[in-house]
Write a protein that holds these residues in place. Structure first.
Motif, mmCIF file in Angstrom:
data_model
loop_
_atom_site.group_PDB
_atom_site.id
_atom_site.type_symbol
_atom_site.label_atom_id
_atom_site.label_comp_id
_atom_site.label_asym_id
_atom_site.label_seq_id
_atom_site.Cartn_x
_atom_site.Cartn_y
_atom_site.Cartn_z
ATOM 1 N N ASP A 1 0.857 -1.187 0.000
ATOM 2 C CA ASP A 1 0.000 0.000 0.000
ATOM 3 C C ASP A 1 0.888 1.229 0.000
ATOM 4 O O ASP A 1 1.948 1.255 0.628
ATOM 5 C CB ASP A 1 -0.894 0.044 1.238
ATOM 6 N N VAL A 2 0.459 2.278 -0.702
ATOM 7 C CA VAL A 2 1.220 3.515 -0.769
ATOM 8 C C VAL A 2 0.354 4.642 -0.235
ATOM 9 O O VAL A 2 -0.773 4.842 -0.683
ATOM 10 C CB VAL A 2 1.645 3.825 -2.222
ATOM 11 N N LEU A 3 0.900 5.361 0.743
ATOM 12 C CA LEU A 3 0.189 6.498 1.328
ATOM 13 C C LEU A 3 1.181 7.632 1.518
ATOM 14 O O LEU A 3 2.226 7.458 2.152
ATOM 15 C CB LEU A 3 -0.416 6.118 2.680
ATOM 16 N N ILE A 4 0.876 8.779 0.933
ATOM 17 C CA ILE A 4 1.637 10.000 1.171
ATOM 18 C C ILE A 4 0.630 11.115 1.388
ATOM 19 O O ILE A 4 -0.238 11.347 0.551
ATOM 20 C CB ILE A 4 2.568 10.357 -0.013
ATOM 21 N N ILE A 5 0.748 11.774 2.525
ATOM 22 C CA ILE A 5 -0.123 12.896 2.844
ATOM 23 C C ILE A 5 0.762 14.125 2.990
ATOM 24 O O ILE A 5 1.691 14.130 3.813
ATOM 25 C CB ILE A 5 -0.901 12.659 4.151
ATOM 26 N N GLY A 6 0.513 15.142 2.197
ATOM 27 C CA GLY A 6 1.222 16.406 2.305
ATOM 28 C C GLY A 6 0.291 17.442 2.879
ATOM 29 O O GLY A 6 -0.856 17.572 2.438
ATOM 30 N N VAL A 7 0.777 18.205 3.855
ATOM 31 C CA VAL A 7 -0.044 19.217 4.518
ATOM 32 C C VAL A 7 0.664 20.554 4.417
ATOM 33 O O VAL A 7 1.840 20.675 4.761
ATOM 34 C CB VAL A 7 -0.282 18.863 5.997
ATOM 35 N N LEU A 8 -0.052 21.566 3.939
ATOM 36 C CA LEU A 8 0.457 22.930 3.856
ATOM 37 C C LEU A 8 -0.112 23.701 5.030
ATOM 38 O O LEU A 8 -1.336 23.738 5.220
ATOM 39 C CB LEU A 8 0.038 23.547 2.522
ATOM 40 N N ILE A 9 0.757 24.306 5.808
ATOM 41 C CA ILE A 9 0.304 25.053 6.987
ATOM 42 C C ILE A 9 0.387 26.548 6.706
ATOM 43 O O ILE A 9 1.350 27.034 6.228
ATOM 44 C CB ILE A 9 1.156 24.714 8.217
#
Length: 71
Positions: A63-71
């Motif tokens: 499984d591939v999971l990448i979460i990018g968050v801009l603050i």
């Protein structure tokens, strides 16, 4: 404009490339640094394209999971 990323090990553990080796953590880190100045949607596109180009016709190994968050 700080960004942070949460990810599983699926992307870096994917086999592919010219020698059918793993993508590896170092290469993933370099890719994220390279694309981090792009808007988030473009980062997603670049990550998806790189993953597809790396694995070519090989099966996805995890499984591939990448979460990018801009603050």
């Amino acid at each position: 404009n700080d960004k942070f990323y949460l990810l599983s090990d699926g992307y870096q553990d994917q086999f592919g490339g010219p020698k059918n080796k793993k993508f590896l953590k170092k290469k993933l880190r370099e890719l994220i640094l390279k694309i981090s100045s792009l808007p988030m949607q473009q980062q997603r596109t670049k990550l998806e394209e790189e993953f597809a180009n790396w694995k070519k016709t090989d099966d996805q190994t995890d499984d591939v999971l990448i979460i990018g968050v801009l603050i």
